[in-house]
Design a protein around this motif. Structure first.
Motif, PDB file in Angstrom:
ATOM      1  N   THR A  75       0.809  -1.215   0.000  1.00 51.25           N
ATOM      2  CA  THR A  75       0.000   0.000   0.000  1.00 51.25           C
ATOM      3  C   THR A  75       0.843   1.265   0.000  1.00 51.25           C
ATOM      4  OG1 THR A  75      -1.777  -1.152   1.188  1.00 51.25           O
ATOM      5  CG2 THR A  75      -1.797   1.258   1.263  1.00 51.25           C
ATOM      6  N   ALA A  76       1.922   1.261   0.770  1.00 49.68           N
ATOM      7  CA  ALA A  76       2.747   2.460   0.941  1.00 49.68           C
ATOM      8  C   ALA A  76       3.420   2.855  -0.374  1.00 49.68           C
ATOM      9  CB  ALA A  76       3.803   2.214   2.010  1.00 49.68           C
ATOM     10  N   THR A  77       3.573   4.161  -0.570  1.00 47.70           N
ATOM     11  CA  THR A  77       4.155   4.686  -1.798  1.00 47.70           C
ATOM     12  C   THR A  77       5.539   5.280  -1.530  1.00 47.70           C
ATOM     13  OG1 THR A  77       3.169   6.875  -1.455  1.00 47.70           O
ATOM     14  CG2 THR A  77       1.881   5.260  -2.713  1.00 47.70           C
ATOM     15  N   THR A  78       6.275   5.476  -2.612  1.00 47.41           N
ATOM     16  CA  THR A  78       7.616   6.048  -2.507  1.00 47.41           C
ATOM     17  C   THR A  78       7.572   7.445  -1.896  1.00 47.41           C
ATOM     18  OG1 THR A  78       8.360   4.762  -4.418  1.00 47.41           O
ATOM     19  CG2 THR A  78       9.665   6.705  -3.825  1.00 47.41           C
ATOM     20  N   GLY A  79       6.680   8.303  -2.415  1.00 44.78           N
ATOM     21  CA  GLY A  79       6.572   9.652  -1.881  1.00 44.78           C
ATOM     22  C   GLY A  79       6.091   9.662  -0.442  1.00 44.78           C
TER      23      GLY A  79
END
Length: 330
Positions: free
Chosen positions: A106-110
């Protein structure tokens, strides 16, 4: 439940325009940190601008062997990407050490870059915290601070930054690309986050309304030996007590390039510039590594309950550097 507006943006310019039109807005990526803080009452955005549908979800090859990683690339996809695993192994290792599989999906790079401290005084609205409420004091200073900073802290804040990924990006000389009201710009990953000083509520050098659009992994560190190691209270997805990311190039028997960053020791990933300078041109020996790491950690100012972090970080750094140098010394 506090009401808030919700906007789903489909372009970067529309996302920043929607943000600007709604005072008190926040950008929403995977939400793995922001939504938790909303539940705790720490964050109370007037609006959420959902950026997960923006065309920023790819890993793009750059000339010379670098990579541009879109801000909405999921952590699991980035960790598993063949080019990342081959050219920037420390980044893949850091991502895999950072969270459970469910969160990485779920988590994104940004969003990973923009996650906020896990300091319990910040997360508890009944306790004083200058980061959450400027001027209210720092409850951790005289309270429970076993997990807090030993480098770069101030009388206003002793929190640490929780990201594993950001530590690897700092060591690898990555750049963070941004877009906001004044257009596009970029910052070195090592300079993206701030030390607390007297403004601990500011985690980063972002300007109002700016959006992280990508992270650029440079060709200069592509393919160099790199490693990430993390010490934590338990092996199952705990935040770091201390961590180290390093990239090392040995040429003609001496260190030609060293990039070293510590995690969980400061308000931001701590780029070890003094250690790097001490190693440049030196033979990759145990004595040289010990000297370089000791030079860097001499700046540490441990608190009552976290002095253990200094020898812990020292041991991890020496292990990482020794492992990276082993092929050149064999």
């Amino acid at each position: 439940m506090k009401p808030f507006d919700y906007v789903r943006a489909d372009t970067v310019t529309r996302a920043t325009a929607a943000y600007a039109a709604r005072p008190g807005a926040h950008y929403l990526g995977g939400g793995t940190n922001l939504v938790d803080l909303m539940k705790l009452g720490v964050e109370e955005p007037a609006a959420l601008v959902d950026v997960t549908r923006l065309p920023l979800d790819t890993v793009e090859e750059l000339p010379g062997g670098g990579l541009r990683v879109g801000a909405t690339v999921r952590n699991s996809d980035l960790a598993a990407h063949p080019a990342v695993r081959e050219r920037y192994p420390a980044l893949s290792q850091a991502l895999l050490a950072g969270a459970s599989g469910q969160l990485r999906n779920t988590a994104t790079t940004g969003g990973n870059l923009l996650q906020r401290t896990r300091c319990p005084y910040f997360q508890d609205t009944a306790k004083p915290c200058n980061k959450r409420e400027p001027g209210s004091g720092c409850g951790a200073l005289d309270g429970v601070h076993r997990d807090h900073a030993v480098l770069g802290h101030s009388a206003h804040c002793i929190a640490t930054h929780p990201s594993d990924m950001a530590v690897a990006l700092a060591a690898l000389d990555a750049e963070v690309e941004l877009y906001g009201p004044d257009g596009a710009r970029s910052l070195p990953a090592a300079g993206f986050h701030r030390l607390p000083g007297d403004r601990p509520e500011r985690d980063t050098e972002l300007r109002p309304g700016e959006l992280v659009t990508a992270v650029v992994l440079p060709a200069a560190t592509a393919g160099l030996p790199s490693l990430y190691r993390k010490a934590r209270d338990r092996a199952s997805y705990a935040f770091a007590l201390a961590s180290v990311a390093a990239v090392l190039r040995v040429q003609d028997g001496v260190v030609a390039h060293a990039g070293i960053a510590f995690g969980a020791l400061a308000h931001r990933p701590w780029r070890a510039r003094r250690a790097e300078e001490a190693l440049r041109g030196a033979a990759p020996t145990e004595a040289a590594f010990e000297h370089a790491v000791d030079v860097e950690l001499s700046a540490a100012r441990p608190l009552r309950d976290n002095a253990y972090k200094v020898p812990l970080a020292r041991g991890i750094a020496l292990d990482v550097l020794t492992r990276l140098a082993a092929p050149a010394r064999s």
